[in-house]
Design a protein around this motif. Structure first.
Motif, PDB file in Angstrom:
ATOM      1  N   MET A   1       0.849  -1.186   0.000  1.00 21.34           N
ATOM      2  CA  MET A   1       0.000   0.000   0.000  1.00 21.34           C
ATOM      3  C   MET A   1       0.891   1.244   0.000  1.00 21.34           C
ATOM      4  N   ASP A   2       0.605   2.202  -0.878  1.00 19.21           N
ATOM      5  CA  ASP A   2       1.389   3.431  -0.887  1.00 19.21           C
ATOM      6  C   ASP A   2       0.572   4.571  -0.305  1.00 19.21           C
ATOM      7  N   ALA A   3       1.272   5.637   0.091  1.00 15.85           N
ATOM      8  CA  ALA A   3       0.617   6.775   0.726  1.00 15.85           C
ATOM      9  C   ALA A   3       1.585   7.955   0.695  1.00 15.85           C
ATOM     10  N   ILE A   4       1.164   9.074   1.272  1.00 10.69           N
ATOM     11  CA  ILE A   4       2.023  10.243   1.438  1.00 10.69           C
ATOM     12  C   ILE A   4       2.286  10.431   2.927  1.00 10.69           C
ATOM     13  N   HIS A   5       3.553  10.526   3.286  1.00  8.24           N
ATOM     14  CA  HIS A   5       3.940  10.786   4.671  1.00  8.24           C
ATOM     15  C   HIS A   5       3.846  12.290   4.904  1.00  8.24           C
ATOM     16  N   VAL A   6       2.850  12.716   5.672  1.00  6.98           N
ATOM     17  CA  VAL A   6       2.547  14.140   5.807  1.00  6.98           C
ATOM     18  C   VAL A   6       3.729  14.908   6.394  1.00  6.98           C
ATOM     19  N   ALA A   7       4.404  14.332   7.369  1.00  2.10           N
ATOM     20  CA  ALA A   7       5.485  15.053   8.047  1.00  2.10           C
ATOM     21  C   ALA A   7       6.629  15.404   7.107  1.00  2.10           C
ATOM     22  N   SER A   8       6.891  14.545   6.118  1.00  2.00           N
ATOM     23  CA  SER A   8       8.022  14.774   5.212  1.00  2.00           C
ATOM     24  C   SER A   8       7.600  15.021   3.769  1.00  2.00           C
ATOM     25  N   SER A   9       6.299  14.861   3.467  1.00  2.00           N
ATOM     26  CA  SER A   9       5.755  14.988   2.102  1.00  2.00           C
ATOM     27  C   SER A   9       6.335  13.953   1.146  1.00  2.00           C
ATOM     28  N   ARG A  10       6.870  12.862   1.675  1.00  3.38           N
ATOM     29  CA  ARG A  10       7.463  11.818   0.842  1.00  3.38           C
ATOM     30  C   ARG A  10       6.427  10.761   0.499  1.00  3.38           C
ATOM     31  N   ARG A  11       6.585  10.176  -0.687  1.00  8.03           N
ATOM     32  CA  ARG A  11       5.778   9.000  -1.015  1.00  8.03           C
ATOM     33  C   ARG A  11       6.329   7.820  -0.227  1.00  8.03           C
ATOM     34  N   VAL A  12       5.433   7.065   0.363  1.00  7.31           N
ATOM     35  CA  VAL A  12       5.855   5.962   1.223  1.00  7.31           C
ATOM     36  C   VAL A  12       5.040   4.719   0.902  1.00  7.31           C
ATOM     37  N   CYS A  13       5.511   3.599   1.427  1.00 10.92           N
ATOM     38  CA  CYS A  13       4.733   2.365   1.381  1.00 10.92           C
ATOM     39  C   CYS A  13       4.515   1.889   2.809  1.00 10.92           C
ATOM     40  N   LEU A  14       3.437   1.159   2.998  1.00 11.46           N
ATOM     41  CA  LEU A  14       3.102   0.619   4.310  1.00 11.46           C
ATOM     42  C   LEU A  14       3.260  -0.893   4.264  1.00 11.46           C
ATOM     43  N   LYS A  15       4.014  -1.418   5.196  1.00 12.56           N
ATOM     44  CA  LYS A  15       4.174  -2.866   5.306  1.00 12.56           C
ATOM     45  C   LYS A  15       3.492  -3.345   6.577  1.00 12.56           C
ATOM     46  N   ARG A  16       2.525  -4.247   6.421  1.00 13.08           N
ATOM     47  CA  ARG A  16       1.807  -4.770   7.579  1.00 13.08           C
ATOM     48  C   ARG A  16       2.559  -5.948   8.179  1.00 13.08           C
ATOM     49  N   ILE A  17       2.715  -5.929   9.488  1.00 12.12           N
ATOM     50  CA  ILE A  17       3.300  -7.041  10.232  1.00 12.12           C
ATOM     51  C   ILE A  17       2.215  -7.597  11.140  1.00 12.12           C
ATOM     52  N   ALA A  18       1.979  -8.891  11.036  1.00  9.77           N
ATOM     53  CA  ALA A  18       0.860  -9.511  11.749  1.00  9.77           C
ATOM     54  C   ALA A  18       1.222  -9.846  13.194  1.00  9.77           C
ATOM     55  N   LEU A  19       1.850  -8.890  13.858  1.00  7.99           N
ATOM     56  CA  LEU A  19       2.206  -9.009  15.268  1.00  7.99           C
ATOM     57  C   LEU A  19       2.098  -7.629  15.909  1.00  7.99           C
ATOM     58  N   PRO A  20       1.825  -7.570  17.203  1.00  3.16           N
ATOM     59  CA  PRO A  20       1.937  -6.271  17.874  1.00  3.16           C
ATOM     60  C   PRO A  20       3.364  -5.748  17.749  1.00  3.16           C
TER      61      PRO A  20
END
Length: 222
Positions: A1-20
């Motif tokens: 999943m991609d998104a925009i990191h508001v704090a840095s205005s960078r394009r980012v990806c989100l990696k889900r980890i199935a653990l706390p």
């Protein structure tokens, strides 16, 4: 999943980890490598962690959106570009091992590059031949034209950190896509994970530079 990191205005990806977050070894390792002190070291080629989203049973790592090297759409135009990739990633492995981390999944799919200079219109995270607006890529520049790119390691899900690199032996199965011979047998003896990293990296280099790009000069090395 991609998104925009508001704090840095960078394009980012989100990696889900199935653990706390508190139970994730992968998160602990990438946090260690993303500390301010570690990020200042130019030998550190671990993709930096920008933030963490936490839930009660899982978490998301917020990482810079980098360009995949697999499949090899625009791998290397010249042998020099290929050797720069080898040089940077070997430097990165040496650094990981120096700080006691064995990556344990050294495949081309876990090596990426910062392609911002090569792709002035950026790229689509799911369709590598399209730009961020899903149009055909335009104005693509070679690595040589932009004076090189930086390569990063991703996916520390199989990685392990040790207090010392002396006489380390483990007997742990890995989900890696490249396995050294000594890790395959059910009755395998304990093996050195750092040496396995180097074997897997060498196999990756042979696959990319010889089998895919057919650099005949390099073929003599494998």
């Amino acid at each position: 999943m991609d998104a925009i990191h508001v704090a840095s205005s960078r394009r980012v990806c989100l990696k889900r980890i199935a653990l706390p977050a508190e139970q994730s070894v992968e998160l602990q390792i990438i946090q260690f490598l993303s500390s301010e002190q570690r990020q200042k070291d130019p030998r550190n080629h671990a993709v930096p962690l920008l933030d963490v989203l936490r839930a009660h049973d899982h978490c998301f790592l917020i990482l810079p959106l980098c360009r995949s090297l697999f499949p090899p759409i625009e791998l290397f135009n010249t042998l020099g570009e290929g050797l720069d990739f080898v040089d940077q990633t070997l430097e990165g492995f040496a650094y990981l091992h120096e700080v006691g981390i064995a990556h344990r999944d050294c495949a081309i799919s876990n090596m990426v590059m910062d392609a911002d200079k090569m792709l002035p219109h950026s790229f689509h995270p799911d369709f590598l031949t399209k730009d961020m607006r899903a149009r055909r890529l335009r104005g693509v520049r070679s690595r040589t034209h932009v004076a090189g790119v930086k390569y990063y390691f991703i996916d520390f899900g199989e990685s392990m950190k040790f207090d010392s690199t002396e006489n380390v032996r483990i007997d742990v199965w890995s989900k890696a896509s490249i396995h050294a011979p000594e890790t395959l047998d059910d009755d395998r003896p304990p093996y050195d994970p750092f040496k396995v990293d180097i074997w897997a990296a060498g196999t990756t280099y042979a696959n990319v530079l010889v089998k895919v790009r057919h650099f005949r000069t390099v073929q003599l090395l494998f």
